[in-house]
Design a protein around this motif. Structure first.
Motif, PDB file in Angstrom:
ATOM      1  N   ALA A  45       0.826  -1.211   0.000  1.00  0.00           N
ATOM      2  CA  ALA A  45       0.000   0.000   0.000  1.00  0.00           C
ATOM      3  C   ALA A  45       0.856   1.256   0.000  1.00  0.00           C
ATOM      4  CB  ALA A  45      -0.941  -0.003   1.203  1.00  0.00           C
ATOM      5  N   CYS A 405      -5.129   6.641   9.031  1.00  0.00           N
ATOM      6  CA  CYS A 405      -4.321   5.809   8.128  1.00  0.00           C
ATOM      7  C   CYS A 405      -2.829   6.013   8.362  1.00  0.00           C
ATOM      8  CB  CYS A 405      -4.672   6.113   6.673  1.00  0.00           C
ATOM      9  SG  CYS A 405      -6.002   5.081   6.033  1.00  0.00           S
ATOM     10  N   ARG A 470     -15.074   5.323   6.609  1.00  0.00           N
ATOM     11  CA  ARG A 470     -14.155   5.239   5.479  1.00  0.00           C
ATOM     12  C   ARG A 470     -12.712   5.151   5.973  1.00  0.00           C
ATOM     13  NH1 ARG A 470     -14.173   9.032   0.093  1.00  0.00           N
ATOM     14  NH2 ARG A 470     -12.224   8.294  -0.786  1.00  0.00           N
ATOM     15  N   ASP A 474     -10.137   2.003   5.263  1.00  0.00           N
ATOM     16  CA  ASP A 474      -8.813   2.157   4.659  1.00  0.00           C
ATOM     17  C   ASP A 474      -7.707   1.661   5.586  1.00  0.00           C
ATOM     18  OD1 ASP A 474     -10.066   3.246   2.478  1.00  0.00           O
ATOM     19  OD2 ASP A 474      -9.597   5.332   2.996  1.00  0.00           O
ATOM     20  N   SER A 475      -7.871   1.910   6.879  1.00  0.00           N
ATOM     21  CA  SER A 475      -6.845   1.518   7.847  1.00  0.00           C
ATOM     22  C   SER A 475      -6.850   0.019   8.119  1.00  0.00           C
ATOM     23  CB  SER A 475      -7.058   2.267   9.164  1.00  0.00           C
ATOM     24  OG  SER A 475      -7.011   3.660   8.971  1.00  0.00           O
ATOM     25  N   ALA A 477      -7.420  -2.328   5.950  1.00  0.00           N
ATOM     26  CA  ALA A 477      -7.160  -3.127   4.753  1.00  0.00           C
ATOM     27  C   ALA A 477      -6.047  -4.163   4.910  1.00  0.00           C
ATOM     28  CB  ALA A 477      -6.895  -2.215   3.561  1.00  0.00           C
ATOM     29  N   ALA A 484     -12.467  -4.762   5.283  1.00  0.00           N
ATOM     30  CA  ALA A 484     -12.186  -3.450   4.700  1.00  0.00           C
ATOM     31  C   ALA A 484     -12.856  -3.307   3.338  1.00  0.00           C
ATOM     32  CB  ALA A 484     -10.678  -3.256   4.563  1.00  0.00           C
ATOM     33  N   ARG A 485     -12.753  -4.349   2.532  1.00  0.00           N
ATOM     34  CA  ARG A 485     -13.357  -4.301   1.201  1.00  0.00           C
ATOM     35  C   ARG A 485     -14.886  -4.211   1.300  1.00  0.00           C
ATOM     36  NH1 ARG A 485     -10.448  -7.797  -0.627  1.00  0.00           N
ATOM     37  NH2 ARG A 485     -11.644  -9.643   0.002  1.00  0.00           N
ATOM     38  N   ARG A 488     -15.917  -0.723   2.480  1.00  0.00           N
ATOM     39  CA  ARG A 488     -15.810   0.288   1.415  1.00  0.00           C
ATOM     40  C   ARG A 488     -16.986   0.185   0.451  1.00  0.00           C
ATOM     41  NH1 ARG A 488     -11.380   3.358   0.852  1.00  0.00           N
ATOM     42  NH2 ARG A 488     -11.981   3.752  -1.322  1.00  0.00           N
ATOM     43  N   THR A 494     -15.797   2.478  -2.978  1.00  0.00           N
ATOM     44  CA  THR A 494     -14.989   1.693  -3.909  1.00  0.00           C
ATOM     45  C   THR A 494     -14.604   2.533  -5.116  1.00  0.00           C
ATOM     46  OG1 THR A 494     -16.116  -0.324  -3.212  1.00  0.00           O
ATOM     47  CG2 THR A 494     -14.928  -0.407  -5.299  1.00  0.00           C
ATOM     48  N   GLU A 497     -10.310   5.745  -3.886  1.00  0.00           N
ATOM     49  CA  GLU A 497      -9.203   5.686  -2.929  1.00  0.00           C
ATOM     50  C   GLU A 497      -8.411   6.978  -2.838  1.00  0.00           C
ATOM     51  OE1 GLU A 497     -10.014   3.380  -5.022  1.00  0.00           O
ATOM     52  OE2 GLU A 497     -10.250   1.503  -3.912  1.00  0.00           O
ATOM     53  N   SER A 501     -11.286  13.436   1.967  1.00  0.00           N
ATOM     54  CA  SER A 501     -12.408  12.990   2.800  1.00  0.00           C
ATOM     55  C   SER A 501     -13.724  13.646   2.406  1.00  0.00           C
ATOM     56  CB  SER A 501     -12.104  13.272   4.272  1.00  0.00           C
ATOM     57  OG  SER A 501     -11.003  12.513   4.699  1.00  0.00           O
TER      58      SER A 501
END
Length: 519
Positions: A45, A405, A470, A474-475, A477, A484-485, A488, A494, A497, A501
């Protein structure tokens, strides 16, 4: 001089230890492979090109004895049990790039033979008779001073006296160089207590160690020592070589240059019981062969079960696959990452696992997600509303969410998995308190009655909750990839990314099924 070129600084090799296949995988190895997977996902990532390597250690006498006990051929036993380890990739949702079987992979034997030849050419291999105390479980000779009440410090078992003629590696030649390497921190050891332990071993003096076993004692199983039919390579010399044989060391493949010789990072994730092999034997072998050294070694503790060390004889082994099948891979990953200290020992119990699932995953994260999305659907037609202005950023919860994140990924990269998840759950707790304090259902009633101020407060509240979710998605994942998926998808993020915000406004949500259904 060992090779320390650095021509592929964005390339990152990450490995797990390769476990014996005398039995199915247990919860302790699940901890290690999940930790390595989180690191790999976090590195990817951040833009690194990662090669995550796993595998199985199949040439040990331990596997021979297991096959004899079952009355089956050794090759059949190791193939069967190796398949259980390979299947963890799907069962635990792992992202490893390669899996090497040391008895069957065509890359391994020629690579181990080349490594042997390189050490021999340096004059570091010699043969002599030897008599010592041997632990079958560790596949290791011990000195009397290493024992606890005359028993193996790892297995609490008596040792057998073994006398035979073996090949030895001149570890003593590299004592001063290894000390200098650790003094300069050329190889970083985490945690610091393990580095101090390794320095202590070096300071007590390093003795040459056996790198072969008699073919008769090994029942003919293992990689033959070049030009010596009466000996097979000691499992640790053979097993440690997997980190480079999988990359094509035998033939000088591009992957070996890219992910070992010239890689920006070469990292091992191992358990504390094999720290000596990885932090002392392995670097010395690499120096002897003129190869690059690891850059970092993460050393985790053990997982006990109900307070007792995992043992087949005690009947307390816990297999990860059935748990993952029942509760989902992310639930098991979560428990191992948050409830087992990364560098210390941790305990597993079915009761605590189920409690963590209910109270932390289902009640805290699951309910927050469901409540928030249901309210967005009910009060805003399923679209995340826009905030009234920039003032939402002044909220303490917003500040934590917007920085989540950065903070969490920094902790992942430092092997602080429990700390990373604690940071995430702090934002989840903030969001749950926001719901209780703002009472969006009350604001919705006032809004429906024409109160414009209540309408904007409702929109601000739901927007901020969506931003928090959100950030959580993201954090999470690297640690809980499926969760996480799914999260999202639920918040309609989705494909967004790279948005700021503020881009959360306008996302079309879908409540759907609970992230973690009650059981």
């Amino acid at each position: 001089m060992h090779d320390q070129r650095n021509t592929h600084s964005d390339c990152h090799l990450l490995t797990t230890a390769i476990p014996y296949v005398n039995a199915k995988p247990h919860i302790g190895f699940a901890l290690e492979i999940v930790q390595a997977d989180v690191l790999a996902r976090a590195y990817r990532a951040s833009g690194a090109e990662v090669y995550l390597l796993a595998g199985t250690d199949e040439n040990s006498i331990k596997n021979v004895h297991a096959a004899e006990h079952e009355g089956v051929p050794v090759a059949g036993l190791v193939a069967r049990n190796a398949s259980f380890f390979e299947s963890l990739k799907n069962q635990l949702n792992l992202s490893y790039d390669d899996f090497i079987r040391t008895s069957a992979d065509p890359r391994h034997r020629p690579g181990a033979e080349r490594l042997w030849a390189a050490c021999a050419a340096r004059g570091d291999l010699y043969k002599k008779p030897y008599r010592g105390l041997y632990c079958q479980g560790c596949e290791q000779f011990y000195k009397p001073d290493d024992l606890i009440d005359g028993r193996c410090p790892e297995h609490d078992a008596p040792l057998e006296v073994v006398e035979e003629e073996n090949w030895f590696f001149r570890l003593s030649r590299y004592e001063d160089e290894l000390r200098a390497i650790y003094d300069r921190r050329d190889i970083e050891i985490l945690p610091e207590v393990r580095r101090n332990e390794i320095l202590g071993w070096i300071d007590r003096g390093l003795e040459d160690f056996s790198v072969s076993r008699s073919t008769s004692r090994a029942r003919g199983w293992g990689i033959p020592v070049p030009n010596d039919a009466g000996q097979v390579m000691y499992v640790w010399f053979d097993a440690l070589a997997n980190y480079i044989t999988a990359l094509g060391y035998a033939t000088g493949d591009q992957d070996f240059e890219k992910f070992w010789s010239g890689a920006g990072a070469r990292e091992h994730v191992i358990g504390k019981g094999i720290a000596r092999f990885h932090a002392i034997y392995w670097p010395a072998i690499l120096i002897s062969a003129g190869l690059s050294l690891p850059t970092r070694i993460f050393i985790h503790g053990y997982v006990t079960v109900e307070g007792r060390k995992v043992s087949k004889s005690l009947g307390n082994t816990v297999e990860p696959a059935p748990l993952a099948a029942e509760f989902g891979s992310d639930a098991l990953r979560y428990y191992l990452l948050r409830h087992v200290r990364p560098f210390g020992d941790g305990d597993f119990s079915r009761e605590r696992f189920e409690q963590a699932y209910r109270s932390e995953l289902a009640d805290q994260l699951g309910n927050l997600t469901q409540r928030t999305l249901t309210m967005v659907v009910r009060y805003c037609g399923g679209t995340v509303p826009a905030p009234s202005g920039k003032q939402w950023r002044d909220e303490p919860m917003a500040h934590r969410a917007l920085n989540l994140c950065r903070v969490v990924f920094d902790r992942y990269r430092r092997f602080e998995f429990d700390g990373a998840l604690n940071e995430i759950w702090t934002v989840i707790a903030d969001a749950n308190r926001e719901v209780s304090a703002k009472e969006p259902w009350r604001l919705a009633k006032l809004s429906a009655a024409g109160d414009q101020r209540a309408t904007q407060q409702l929109h601000d509240c739901l927007f901020l909750l969506a931003v928090a979710l959100r950030a959580v998605a993201d954090s999470l994942a690297p640690a809980l990839p499926d969760t996480a998926r799914n999260l999202r998808v639920k918040i309609g993020a989705t494909g967004r990314e790279n948005e700021q915000s503020e881009g959360t406004a306008g996302c079309v949500v879908e409540a759907g099924a609970q992230l973690f259904p009650k059981r």
